[in-house]
Design an enzyme around this catalytic site. Sequence first.
Site, PDB file in Angstrom:
ATOM      1  N   LYS A 254     -14.259 -35.276   6.458  1.00 45.51           N
ATOM      2  CA  LYS A 254     -13.795 -33.967   6.930  1.00 45.51           C
ATOM      3  C   LYS A 254     -15.011 -33.119   7.216  1.00 45.51           C
ATOM      4  O   LYS A 254     -16.089 -33.348   6.641  1.00 45.51           O
ATOM      5  CB  LYS A 254     -12.939 -33.288   5.854  1.00 45.51           C
ATOM      6  CG  LYS A 254     -12.019 -32.218   6.391  1.00 45.51           C
ATOM      7  CD  LYS A 254     -10.760 -32.786   7.010  1.00 45.51           C
ATOM      8  CE  LYS A 254      -9.961 -31.719   7.709  1.00 45.51           C
ATOM      9  NZ  LYS A 254      -8.639 -32.206   8.134  1.00 45.51           N
TER      10      LYS A 254
ATOM     11  N   ASP B  40      -8.490 -29.644  13.511  1.00 48.20           N
ATOM     12  CA  ASP B  40      -7.768 -29.189  12.309  1.00 48.20           C
ATOM     13  C   ASP B  40      -7.563 -27.689  12.510  1.00 48.20           C
ATOM     14  O   ASP B  40      -7.608 -27.218  13.667  1.00 48.20           O
ATOM     15  CB  ASP B  40      -8.589 -29.499  11.033  1.00 48.20           C
ATOM     16  CG  ASP B  40      -7.797 -29.264   9.747  1.00 48.20           C
ATOM     17  OD1 ASP B  40      -6.883 -30.053   9.457  1.00 48.20           O
ATOM     18  OD2 ASP B  40      -8.078 -28.284   9.030  1.00 48.20           O
TER      19      ASP B  40
HETATM   20  P1  NDP Z   1      -3.677 -24.430  13.487  1.00 48.49           P
HETATM   21  O1  NDP Z   1      -5.001 -23.781  13.488  1.00 48.49           O
HETATM   22  O2  NDP Z   1      -3.089 -24.872  14.769  1.00 48.49           O
HETATM   23  O3  NDP Z   1      -2.611 -23.478  12.773  1.00 48.49           O
HETATM   24  C1  NDP Z   1      -2.792 -23.054  11.465  1.00 48.49           C
HETATM   25  C2  NDP Z   1      -1.664 -22.140  11.062  1.00 48.49           C
HETATM   26  O4  NDP Z   1      -1.765 -21.842   9.688  1.00 48.49           O
HETATM   27  C3  NDP Z   1      -1.710 -20.799  11.790  1.00 48.49           C
HETATM   28  O5  NDP Z   1      -0.398 -20.327  11.941  1.00 48.49           O
HETATM   29  C4  NDP Z   1      -2.495 -19.935  10.815  1.00 48.49           C
HETATM   30  O6  NDP Z   1      -2.233 -18.544  10.931  1.00 48.49           O
HETATM   31  C5  NDP Z   1      -1.970 -20.438   9.498  1.00 48.49           C
HETATM   32  N1  NDP Z   1      -2.967 -20.206   8.459  1.00 48.49           N
HETATM   33  C6  NDP Z   1      -4.237 -20.665   8.414  1.00 48.49           C
HETATM   34  N2  NDP Z   1      -4.863 -20.228   7.311  1.00 48.49           N
HETATM   35  C7  NDP Z   1      -3.954 -19.484   6.660  1.00 48.49           C
HETATM   36  C8  NDP Z   1      -3.996 -18.777   5.452  1.00 48.49           C
HETATM   37  N3  NDP Z   1      -5.097 -18.754   4.683  1.00 48.49           N
HETATM   38  N4  NDP Z   1      -2.869 -18.121   5.060  1.00 48.49           N
HETATM   39  C9  NDP Z   1      -1.744 -18.156   5.835  1.00 48.49           C
HETATM   40  N5  NDP Z   1      -1.662 -18.822   6.985  1.00 48.49           N
HETATM   41  C10 NDP Z   1      -2.734 -19.482   7.389  1.00 48.49           C
HETATM   42  O7  NDP Z   1      -3.802 -25.637  12.462  1.00 48.49           O
HETATM   43  P2  NDP Z   1      -2.889 -26.944  12.352  1.00 48.49           P
HETATM   44  O8  NDP Z   1      -1.488 -26.613  12.679  1.00 48.49           O
HETATM   45  O9  NDP Z   1      -3.576 -28.028  13.068  1.00 48.49           O
HETATM   46  O10 NDP Z   1      -3.024 -27.262  10.795  1.00 48.49           O
HETATM   47  C11 NDP Z   1      -2.094 -26.775   9.825  1.00 48.49           C
HETATM   48  C12 NDP Z   1      -2.193 -27.608   8.568  1.00 48.49           C
HETATM   49  O11 NDP Z   1      -1.893 -28.984   8.869  1.00 48.49           O
HETATM   50  C13 NDP Z   1      -3.571 -27.637   7.890  1.00 48.49           C
HETATM   51  O12 NDP Z   1      -3.400 -27.758   6.500  1.00 48.49           O
HETATM   52  C14 NDP Z   1      -4.189 -28.926   8.436  1.00 48.49           C
HETATM   53  O13 NDP Z   1      -5.191 -29.429   7.591  1.00 48.49           O
HETATM   54  C15 NDP Z   1      -2.958 -29.820   8.425  1.00 48.49           C
HETATM   55  N6  NDP Z   1      -3.031 -31.000   9.286  1.00 48.49           N
HETATM   56  C16 NDP Z   1      -3.247 -30.867  10.634  1.00 48.49           C
HETATM   57  C17 NDP Z   1      -3.295 -31.978  11.430  1.00 48.49           C
HETATM   58  C18 NDP Z   1      -3.391 -31.893  12.910  1.00 48.49           C
HETATM   59  O14 NDP Z   1      -3.226 -32.917  13.570  1.00 48.49           O
HETATM   60  N7  NDP Z   1      -3.654 -30.732  13.494  1.00 48.49           N
HETATM   61  C19 NDP Z   1      -3.203 -33.342  10.857  1.00 48.49           C
HETATM   62  C20 NDP Z   1      -2.879 -33.363   9.445  1.00 48.49           C
HETATM   63  C21 NDP Z   1      -2.836 -32.223   8.708  1.00 48.49           C
HETATM   64  P3  NDP Z   1      -3.327 -17.600  11.647  1.00 48.49           P
HETATM   65  O15 NDP Z   1      -3.146 -17.839  13.108  1.00 48.49           O
HETATM   66  O16 NDP Z   1      -2.969 -16.237  11.205  1.00 48.49           O
HETATM   67  O17 NDP Z   1      -4.675 -18.042  11.136  1.00 48.49           O
END
Ligand code: NDP
Length: 449
Positions: free
Chosen positions: A129, A169
Amino acid sequence: MDTVNKDLGKFMNGLVKRNPGEVEFHQAVEEVASTLMPFINENTKYKDAQILERLTEPDRIIIFRVCWEDDNGQVRTNRGYRVQFNNSIGPYKGGLRFHPTVSLSVLKFLGFEQIFKNSLTTLPLGGAKGGANFNPKGKSDAEVMRFCQSFMTELTRHIGADIDVPAGDIGVGAREIGYLYGQFKRLNNRLTGAITGKGYDYGGSLMRPEATGYGCVYMAREALDKAGDDLAGKKCLVSGSGNVAQHATEKLLELGATVLTLSDSGGSIYDPDGIDEEKLAFVKELKNVRRERISEYCEKYPKAEFLEGKRPWGVAADLAFPCATQNEIGIVDAKELVINNCRLVCEGANMPTDNESIGYFQANGVSFVPGKAANAGGVAVSGLEMTQNSMRIQWSAEEVDAKLLSIMQNIHSKCVDYGTENGKVNYVKGANISAFKKVADTILAYGII
Ligand code: NDP
């Protein structure tokens, strides 16, 4: 049991001492170690070879300065990281996160989880990571580009199609991957599968953007099916509104479920009528194109309520899909979900549920599928993107989707095989033991290295 608890206590004390203050990393290891310790004690070859101790020490950690210039000509400095955790069963593989909360602890927890997740996919992928404490929010495209170019200028010497293959991510989506890969190509003068999540026109895989969210819903469907239930008509809570949340919502709608909530770091929206396809299209435009706040949903759809600063877990529903970030379900949330008769929690995000809440769900009959199993679809399709790059071909969306479904079904079967106790499936135990066995047996085969 006493020996197991004693061994676990001793192991965790050592880990905390060696990694002071890294609370997220401690949490991720404890979740794994607590289910693995009985298995390791029964299979002394793993204990004798100190496999768990070896697996919790990354192969190497790279930390570097990332300097770039903002639109006002001011010099900015961020910290970049790559944690290459374990490459026993394949090249290092895992996403890059750009977010102000990125720290060594967060990336070590994510890299450690990635070893197990990647093992579950059955593909030849090791665990890693990386990322930076850079916040893309509020930055212009040109600033994001300059940051990505500077970041890749250092990272490039540590990655490669057979060495380490980063992906996206949190904070690293299609735009960032384009800039990162563009700089990789410029520096190396070659197009290889050294990064996944690429645009289709330059070597990406169809279905990669959808894979994590879709895969998570496929997993939920398998878990419900195992319990004699199905998705149709179920009320669902989804948190987050990024890549994973959007595509989990899309697949839930397609399979006849109702999605009541989404969220971002400002709060949650609750739409009692459900988020339909048209509303989801609005969310995609809002978050992916205009990069604005989810609260705007309630201006567009006034029947929806904005729960400022809150997560969605207080809304009554059948199923919960945490798809935002780590530790977004604590014990108070877990109790609310149980009171409201939520029967399945399926993690789209990595470690969104803390360990106390996992125990609470399991003790109260809620099926709990951990992220390393439920969100493995994303890295699985990244693995398929690597295969397509090596073969110099691109599969159709239907072909990739069929492979994704089969991988998720296979992961579910492994959880059942290794995690069934008293007729119920403990998905945490099943995922951890099954994933561990493959990596541990490989480490044993290599000898002491
Ligand atoms: P994105 O950046 O596309 O979206 C992240 C989302 O989570 C946004 O809505 C963001 O809100 C919110 N968020 C981030 N940090 C916080 C926080 N501290 N408190 C509240 N909300 C928060 O990321 P992904 O959708 O790609 O990833 C989401 C999760 O899925 C993560 O845990 C990631 O590790 C996991 N994941 C992702 C994969 C992928 O293929 N993308 C694969 C496997 C796991 P805001 O816009 O306000 O920051």
